[in-house]
Design a protein around this motif. Structure first.
Motif, mmCIF file in Angstrom:
data_model
loop_
_atom_site.group_PDB
_atom_site.id
_atom_site.type_symbol
_atom_site.label_atom_id
_atom_site.label_comp_id
_atom_site.label_asym_id
_atom_site.label_seq_id
_atom_site.Cartn_x
_atom_site.Cartn_y
_atom_site.Cartn_z
ATOM 1 N N SER A 225 -64.871 47.118 20.114
ATOM 2 C CA SER A 225 -66.147 47.663 19.657
ATOM 3 C C SER A 225 -66.012 49.178 19.573
ATOM 4 C CB SER A 225 -67.267 47.284 20.632
ATOM 5 O OG SER A 225 -68.445 48.026 20.369
ATOM 6 N N LEU A 226 -66.417 49.753 18.452
ATOM 7 C CA LEU A 226 -66.380 51.211 18.259
ATOM 8 C C LEU A 226 -67.753 51.667 17.805
ATOM 9 C CD1 LEU A 226 -64.656 53.822 18.159
ATOM 10 C CD2 LEU A 226 -64.239 53.306 15.739
ATOM 11 N N LYS A 227 -68.406 52.484 18.643
ATOM 12 C CA LYS A 227 -69.754 52.946 18.328
ATOM 13 C C LYS A 227 -69.874 54.437 18.603
ATOM 14 C CE LYS A 227 -72.035 48.558 19.515
ATOM 15 N NZ LYS A 227 -73.026 47.905 20.405
ATOM 16 N N PRO A 228 -70.709 55.141 17.822
ATOM 17 C CA PRO A 228 -70.978 56.550 18.142
ATOM 18 C C PRO A 228 -71.660 56.667 19.495
ATOM 19 C CG PRO A 228 -71.750 55.969 15.930
ATOM 20 C CD PRO A 228 -71.407 54.683 16.609
ATOM 21 N N GLU B 63 -55.513 52.693 14.114
ATOM 22 C CA GLU B 63 -55.530 53.031 12.689
ATOM 23 C C GLU B 63 -56.952 52.942 12.144
ATOM 24 O OE1 GLU B 63 -52.575 51.022 10.268
ATOM 25 O OE2 GLU B 63 -51.321 50.733 12.043
ATOM 26 N N GLN B 64 -57.679 51.915 12.547
ATOM 27 C CA GLN B 64 -59.057 51.747 12.088
ATOM 28 C C GLN B 64 -59.960 52.827 12.692
ATOM 29 O OE1 GLN B 64 -59.963 47.646 13.053
ATOM 30 N NE2 GLN B 64 -58.176 46.929 11.930
ATOM 31 N N CYS B 65 -59.673 53.220 13.918
ATOM 32 C CA CYS B 65 -60.434 54.304 14.536
ATOM 33 C C CYS B 65 -60.196 55.617 13.789
ATOM 34 C CB CYS B 65 -60.040 54.467 16.004
ATOM 35 S SG CYS B 65 -60.581 53.122 17.087
ATOM 36 N N ALA B 66 -58.964 55.835 13.331
ATOM 37 C CA ALA B 66 -58.644 57.067 12.595
ATOM 38 C C ALA B 66 -59.460 57.176 11.319
ATOM 39 C CB ALA B 66 -57.152 57.114 12.282
ATOM 40 N N VAL B 67 -59.742 56.044 10.681
ATOM 41 C CA VAL B 67 -60.595 56.050 9.489
ATOM 42 C C VAL B 67 -61.999 56.504 9.865
ATOM 43 C CG1 VAL B 67 -61.630 54.626 7.685
ATOM 44 C CG2 VAL B 67 -59.243 54.250 8.354
ATOM 45 N N ALA B 68 -62.517 55.950 10.963
ATOM 46 C CA ALA B 68 -63.858 56.312 11.419
ATOM 47 C C ALA B 68 -63.930 57.763 11.893
ATOM 48 C CB ALA B 68 -64.301 55.378 12.538
ATOM 49 N N ASP C 125 -56.876 62.599 12.866
ATOM 50 C CA ASP C 125 -56.370 62.576 14.244
ATOM 51 C C ASP C 125 -57.511 62.675 15.244
ATOM 52 O OD1 ASP C 125 -53.979 62.640 12.944
ATOM 53 O OD2 ASP C 125 -53.214 64.435 13.943
ATOM 54 N N PHE C 126 -57.262 62.164 16.457
ATOM 55 C CA PHE C 126 -58.284 62.258 17.504
ATOM 56 C C PHE C 126 -57.659 62.192 18.889
ATOM 57 C CE2 PHE C 126 -57.903 57.862 16.082
ATOM 58 C CZ PHE C 126 -57.755 57.142 17.262
ATOM 59 N N PHE C 127 -58.399 62.716 19.856
ATOM 60 C CA PHE C 127 -58.032 62.623 21.266
ATOM 61 C C PHE C 127 -58.672 61.373 21.863
ATOM 62 C CE2 PHE C 127 -57.680 67.214 20.511
ATOM 63 C CZ PHE C 127 -56.419 67.455 21.032
ATOM 64 N N ILE C 128 -57.981 60.782 22.841
ATOM 65 C CA ILE C 128 -58.476 59.595 23.529
ATOM 66 C C ILE C 128 -58.684 59.955 24.991
ATOM 67 C CG2 ILE C 128 -57.971 57.191 24.133
ATOM 68 C CD1 ILE C 128 -56.002 57.321 21.645
ATOM 69 N N ILE C 129 -59.927 59.849 25.435
ATOM 70 C CA ILE C 129 -60.308 60.229 26.795
ATOM 71 C C ILE C 129 -60.604 58.951 27.586
ATOM 72 C CG2 ILE C 129 -61.945 61.555 28.189
ATOM 73 C CD1 ILE C 129 -62.611 63.063 25.505
ATOM 74 N N PRO C 130 -59.790 58.617 28.601
ATOM 75 C CA PRO C 130 -60.018 57.395 29.378
ATOM 76 C C PRO C 130 -61.158 57.591 30.374
ATOM 77 C CG PRO C 130 -58.129 58.565 30.247
ATOM 78 C CD PRO C 130 -58.614 59.373 29.077
ATOM 79 N N TYR D 144 -53.916 60.505 19.109
ATOM 80 C CA TYR D 144 -53.427 59.618 18.057
ATOM 81 C C TYR D 144 -53.192 60.421 16.795
ATOM 82 C CZ TYR D 144 -52.837 55.718 14.867
ATOM 83 O OH TYR D 144 -52.328 54.830 13.951
ATOM 84 N N ASP D 145 -51.951 60.377 16.319
ATOM 85 C CA ASP D 145 -51.529 61.041 15.081
ATOM 86 C C ASP D 145 -51.624 59.996 13.977
ATOM 87 O OD1 ASP D 145 -50.145 62.042 12.922
ATOM 88 O OD2 ASP D 145 -48.440 62.772 14.085
ATOM 89 N N HIS D 146 -52.627 60.142 13.088
ATOM 90 C CA HIS D 146 -52.884 59.077 12.117
ATOM 91 C C HIS D 146 -51.818 59.020 11.027
ATOM 92 C CE1 HIS D 146 -54.428 62.256 9.478
ATOM 93 N NE2 HIS D 146 -54.503 61.374 8.495
ATOM 94 N N GLU D 147 -51.163 60.146 10.732
ATOM 95 C CA GLU D 147 -50.117 60.122 9.713
ATOM 96 C C GLU D 147 -48.861 59.427 10.243
ATOM 97 O OE1 GLU D 147 -49.396 64.030 8.247
ATOM 98 O OE2 GLU D 147 -51.242 64.086 7.038
ATOM 99 N N GLY D 148 -48.459 59.774 11.448
ATOM 100 C CA GLY D 148 -47.283 59.142 12.041
ATOM 101 C C GLY D 148 -47.591 57.836 12.738
ATOM 102 N N LYS D 149 -48.909 57.516 12.891
ATOM 103 C CA LYS D 149 -49.356 56.320 13.619
ATOM 104 C C LYS D 149 -48.756 56.306 15.029
ATOM 105 C CE LYS D 149 -49.937 53.597 9.400
ATOM 106 N NZ LYS D 149 -49.587 52.359 8.663
ATOM 107 N N ILE D 150 -48.935 57.447 15.716
ATOM 108 C CA ILE D 150 -48.331 57.635 17.036
ATOM 109 C C ILE D 150 -49.421 57.831 18.089
ATOM 110 C CG2 ILE D 150 -46.806 59.077 18.434
ATOM 111 C CD1 ILE D 150 -45.435 59.932 15.812
ATOM 112 N N PHE D 151 -49.426 56.969 19.112
ATOM 113 C CA PHE D 151 -50.243 57.154 20.314
ATOM 114 C C PHE D 151 -49.341 57.785 21.363
ATOM 115 C CE2 PHE D 151 -51.337 55.760 24.565
ATOM 116 C CZ PHE D 151 -52.697 55.973 24.637
ATOM 117 N N GLU D 152 -49.800 58.878 21.966
ATOM 118 C CA GLU D 152 -48.969 59.566 22.948
ATOM 119 C C GLU D 152 -49.839 60.427 23.851
ATOM 120 O OE1 GLU D 152 -46.305 62.170 20.745
ATOM 121 O OE2 GLU D 152 -47.906 62.551 19.294
ATOM 122 N N LEU D 153 -49.256 60.848 24.962
ATOM 123 C CA LEU D 153 -49.927 61.831 25.806
ATOM 124 C C LEU D 153 -50.202 63.083 24.986
ATOM 125 C CD1 LEU D 153 -47.722 61.342 28.959
ATOM 126 C CD2 LEU D 153 -50.206 61.054 28.936
ATOM 127 N N ALA D 154 -51.372 63.669 25.189
ATOM 128 C CA ALA D 154 -51.743 64.829 24.379
ATOM 129 C C ALA D 154 -50.760 65.986 24.565
ATOM 130 C CB ALA D 154 -53.164 65.273 24.739
#
Length: 338
Positions: free
Chosen positions: A177-180, A221-226, A230-235, A280-290
């Motif tokens: 689920s992805l919501k604002p 990848e779907q999150c990158a569209v939304a 690129d975006f940061f992921i905060i746990p 997440y780097d949407h061009e390289g499709k890479i999830f990694e530590l910031a």
């Protein structure tokens, strides 16, 4: 009274309470390795069959805050009596029939190293994926069983097999689920304030161990569209992640400060997932530590800078050779005129 002493007294008094009720019950204190560390629990078994494990942290806090101990004891005994008939004995678990119910959860690899020893898992940066089978108890309430190495063998799978199986089944069993953020907290704060909030909340449909959806195929990848790139992921906890666009409006240091503040002041140990921030780097499709992403970008910029300097050197050298050739031809042309 220390928590350890409270658990010891509670277990002894529960044993006496069940004897008064003429129940053939054994009450034991056990140490259980959890993802966040070792925890003391009380296990109640009837006729030595499989029984529930209870962690009386809330009862300890209530006792420290003045709640009557004996009324709490009686309430706990009632609770255990009601669950003893519901909890299936170990042989009731048909692992094969539960196989298709598989889902996942994420744990901090370093903090959970003891917990992970007897469990199949796969590292995902500084996190690890573990697997669980969902089940329904005799009273129709939901439960889950974290898969151990022994269970994996009984299922006829190896680690690669259970990983691939989970990647196929978990998104179906527990959709993402992805919501604002404003769609979730809009009623709690000023409307104008949340409308400008760039954060989005990523979890599963039950918001239960929903941070694990970041490992689902194609989800990022779907999150990158939304997120428009690129975006940061905060746990924010084991149950969800917050996504922030990488738009130069906030620094990694600021995000890490927020994560630490929330972890240290708002979450219980069992809810805490990680102190890290991811990218997440949407061009390289890479999830990694910031930090890895920023180091990679610095290296890329440095390489681009070196290539640009090399290009300039080549151009300068080309111009120099051209000028030398022209000068040489002029000299040769002059001598011919003589």
């Amino acid at each position: 009274m220390q928590y350890k002493d409270f658990v010891t007294n509670l277990a002894e008094d529960l044993q006496e309470e069940f004897e008064k009720r003429n129940r053939n019950v054994d009450v034991d204190i056990i140490k259980v390795e959890k993802a966040w560390g070792t925890e003391l629990g009380i296990k109640v078994l009837e006729n030595r069959n499989y029984g529930p494990v209870f962690y009386p942290k809330e009862q300890y806090e209530n006792f420290e805050n003045g709640r009557d101990y004996f009324s709490m004891l009686e309430q706990l005994a009632d609770f255990f009596e009601s669950t003893l008939g519901n909890t299936p004995i170990h042989d009731d678990f048909d692992l094969t029939s539960l196989k298709d119910s598989i889902t996942m959860r994420l744990v901090d690899t370093k903090r959970s190293h003891k917990y992970l020893k007897d469990k199949p898992h796969r590292e995902f940066e500084d996190l690890s994926i573990v697997y669980q089978l969902n089940t329904v108890l005799k009273d129709n309430s939901k439960g889950c069983i974290v898969v151990t190495l022994d269970m994996m063998e009984k299922l006829g799978l190896d680690e690669e097999g259970i990983y691939q199986f989970a990647m196929e089944k978990a998104p179906v069993n527990s959709p993402y689920s992805l919501k604002p953020m404003y769609a979730i907290i809009g009623d709690l704060v000023d409307e104008e304030e949340v409308s400008n909030c760039p954060l989005m909340v990523l979890t599963n449909d039950e918001a239960n161990y929903g941070a694990s959806v970041v490992v689902y195929p194609k989800v990022l990848e779907q999150c990158a569209v939304a997120m428009n790139g690129d975006f940061f992921i905060i746990p924010s906890s084991v149950h969800e992640c917050l996504l922030h666009p990488d738009n130069n409006q906030v620094s990694l240091e600021q995000l890490k400060f927020i994560v630490k503040e929330v972890n240290d002041t708002q979450l219980s140990p069992e809810e805490l997932l990680s102190y890290s921030v991811y990218h997440y780097d949407h061009e390289g499709k890479i999830f990694e530590l910031a930090e890895k992403y920023e180091a990679r970008m610095r290296e890329k910029q440095s390489l681009m800078g070196k290539l640009e300097e090399k290009k300039k050197d080549v151009v300068r050298e080309s111009h120099l050779r051209r000028n030398q050739d022209i000068g040489s031809r002029r000299v040769q042309g002059g001598s011919l005129c003589l």
